[in-house]
Design a protein around this motif. Structure first.
Motif, PDB file in Angstrom:
ATOM      1  N   ASN A  77     -47.381  29.874  -2.798  1.00 30.53           N
ATOM      2  CA  ASN A  77     -46.022  29.334  -2.891  1.00 30.53           C
ATOM      3  C   ASN A  77     -45.225  29.864  -4.076  1.00 30.53           C
ATOM      4  O   ASN A  77     -44.047  29.547  -4.210  1.00 30.53           O
ATOM      5  CB  ASN A  77     -46.071  27.802  -2.953  1.00 30.53           C
ATOM      6  CG  ASN A  77     -46.656  27.199  -1.706  1.00 30.53           C
ATOM      7  OD1 ASN A  77     -46.450  27.701  -0.599  1.00 30.53           O
ATOM      8  ND2 ASN A  77     -47.421  26.133  -1.864  1.00 30.53           N
ATOM      9  N   ASP A  78     -45.851  30.644  -4.944  1.00 29.65           N
ATOM     10  CA  ASP A  78     -45.157  31.202  -6.102  1.00 29.65           C
ATOM     11  C   ASP A  78     -44.271  32.365  -5.685  1.00 29.65           C
ATOM     12  O   ASP A  78     -44.524  33.038  -4.693  1.00 29.65           O
ATOM     13  CB  ASP A  78     -46.154  31.708  -7.154  1.00 29.65           C
ATOM     14  CG  ASP A  78     -46.944  30.588  -7.794  1.00 29.65           C
ATOM     15  OD1 ASP A  78     -46.463  29.444  -7.780  1.00 29.65           O
ATOM     16  OD2 ASP A  78     -48.046  30.866  -8.300  1.00 29.65           O
ATOM     17  N   LYS A  79     -43.230  32.579  -6.465  1.00 28.02           N
ATOM     18  CA  LYS A  79     -42.356  33.724  -6.265  1.00 28.02           C
ATOM     19  C   LYS A  79     -42.501  34.660  -7.453  1.00 28.02           C
ATOM     20  O   LYS A  79     -42.757  34.228  -8.568  1.00 28.02           O
ATOM     21  CB  LYS A  79     -40.898  33.280  -6.133  1.00 28.02           C
ATOM     22  CG  LYS A  79     -40.629  32.500  -4.866  1.00 28.02           C
ATOM     23  CD  LYS A  79     -39.171  32.191  -4.698  1.00 28.02           C
ATOM     24  CE  LYS A  79     -38.973  31.425  -3.403  1.00 28.02           C
ATOM     25  NZ  LYS A  79     -37.588  31.091  -3.171  1.00 28.02           N
ATOM     26  N   VAL A  80     -42.328  35.950  -7.202  1.00 31.27           N
ATOM     27  CA  VAL A  80     -42.397  36.931  -8.272  1.00 31.27           C
ATOM     28  C   VAL A  80     -41.077  36.875  -9.035  1.00 31.27           C
ATOM     29  O   VAL A  80     -40.011  37.069  -8.461  1.00 31.27           O
ATOM     30  CB  VAL A  80     -42.628  38.352  -7.719  1.00 31.27           C
ATOM     31  CG1 VAL A  80     -42.690  39.360  -8.847  1.00 31.27           C
ATOM     32  CG2 VAL A  80     -43.893  38.396  -6.884  1.00 31.27           C
ATOM     33  N   SER A  81     -41.180  36.604 -10.325  1.00 22.38           N
ATOM     34  CA  SER A  81     -39.977  36.520 -11.156  1.00 22.38           C
ATOM     35  C   SER A  81     -39.802  37.812 -11.946  1.00 22.38           C
ATOM     36  O   SER A  81     -40.697  38.655 -11.992  1.00 22.38           O
ATOM     37  CB  SER A  81     -40.093  35.343 -12.125  1.00 22.38           C
ATOM     38  OG  SER A  81     -41.088  35.605 -13.092  1.00 22.38           O
ATOM     39  N   ASN A  82     -38.647  37.940 -12.555  1.00 24.78           N
ATOM     40  CA  ASN A  82     -38.406  39.083 -13.431  1.00 24.78           C
ATOM     41  C   ASN A  82     -39.429  39.108 -14.566  1.00 24.78           C
ATOM     42  O   ASN A  82     -39.866  40.177 -14.984  1.00 24.78           O
ATOM     43  CB  ASN A  82     -36.991  39.049 -14.000  1.00 24.78           C
ATOM     44  CG  ASN A  82     -35.941  39.338 -12.950  1.00 24.78           C
ATOM     45  OD1 ASN A  82     -36.236  39.898 -11.890  1.00 24.78           O
ATOM     46  ND2 ASN A  82     -34.711  38.952 -13.221  1.00 24.78           N
ATOM     47  N   LEU A 109     -43.869  41.909  -2.197  1.00 24.32           N
ATOM     48  CA  LEU A 109     -43.827  42.039  -3.652  1.00 24.32           C
ATOM     49  C   LEU A 109     -44.937  41.217  -4.298  1.00 24.32           C
ATOM     50  O   LEU A 109     -45.604  41.671  -5.232  1.00 24.32           O
ATOM     51  CB  LEU A 109     -42.460  41.612  -4.183  1.00 24.32           C
ATOM     52  CG  LEU A 109     -42.222  41.807  -5.667  1.00 24.32           C
ATOM     53  CD1 LEU A 109     -42.404  43.270  -6.065  1.00 24.32           C
ATOM     54  CD2 LEU A 109     -40.809  41.333  -6.040  1.00 24.32           C
ATOM     55  N   LYS A 110     -45.182  40.025  -3.787  1.00 23.24           N
ATOM     56  CA  LYS A 110     -46.249  39.178  -4.329  1.00 23.24           C
ATOM     57  C   LYS A 110     -47.615  39.830  -4.100  1.00 23.24           C
ATOM     58  O   LYS A 110     -48.475  39.823  -4.982  1.00 23.24           O
ATOM     59  CB  LYS A 110     -46.225  37.798  -3.676  1.00 23.24           C
ATOM     60  CG  LYS A 110     -47.176  36.823  -4.314  1.00 23.24           C
ATOM     61  CD  LYS A 110     -47.240  35.477  -3.621  1.00 23.24           C
ATOM     62  CE  LYS A 110     -45.922  35.015  -3.123  1.00 23.24           C
ATOM     63  NZ  LYS A 110     -45.970  33.780  -2.371  1.00 23.24           N
ATOM     64  N   GLU A 111     -47.805  40.421  -2.928  1.00 25.53           N
ATOM     65  CA  GLU A 111     -49.059  41.116  -2.641  1.00 25.53           C
ATOM     66  C   GLU A 111     -49.249  42.297  -3.594  1.00 25.53           C
ATOM     67  O   GLU A 111     -50.333  42.491  -4.146  1.00 25.53           O
ATOM     68  CB  GLU A 111     -49.056  41.612  -1.195  1.00 25.53           C
ATOM     69  CG  GLU A 111     -50.318  42.320  -0.792  1.00 25.53           C
ATOM     70  CD  GLU A 111     -50.263  42.812   0.652  1.00 25.53           C
ATOM     71  OE1 GLU A 111     -50.964  43.792   0.946  1.00 25.53           O
ATOM     72  OE2 GLU A 111     -49.532  42.227   1.468  1.00 25.53           O
TER      73      GLU A 111
END
Length: 96
Positions: free
Chosen positions: A68-73, A24-26
């Motif tokens: 290190n970040d996450k995909v948020s809403n 998802l981040k990619e």
């Protein structure tokens, strides 16, 4: 690609990759780069100087997520809003 297809693609990827944060981040980072490229192209076609400044400001807001970040809403909502903005700018500049 039209706005409906872009939005469908974003939502589909979000749903399908909710458990795979790396994928998802990619996807998010690829879309951010696509939108940034589109904004830069549109900016070259824009004649109004104020609009050019605003497009540059938006393009500068488009930043990839770090390792290190996450995909948020909120990130997904932002992508959808960037779709709307690009579509508006394309139609304002007389084409797709």
């Amino acid at each position: 690609m039209n706005i409906i297809m872009n939005k469908k693609e974003i939502l589909k990827e979000f749903i399908n990759s909710v458990d795979n944060t790396n994928k998802l981040k990619e996807f998010y980072n690829i879309k951010i780069n696509e939108f940034k490229t589109d904004l830069i192209k549109l900016n070259k076609k824009t004649k109004n100087e104020v609009t050019k400044i605003k497009i540059n400001e938006v393009a500068n807001l488009l930043v990839e997520l770090n390792k290190n970040d996450k995909v948020s809403n909120d990130n997904i909502v932002n992508l959808l809003q960037y779709c709307d903005l690009l579509e508006e700018l394309k139609s304002a500049n007389g084409g797709k």
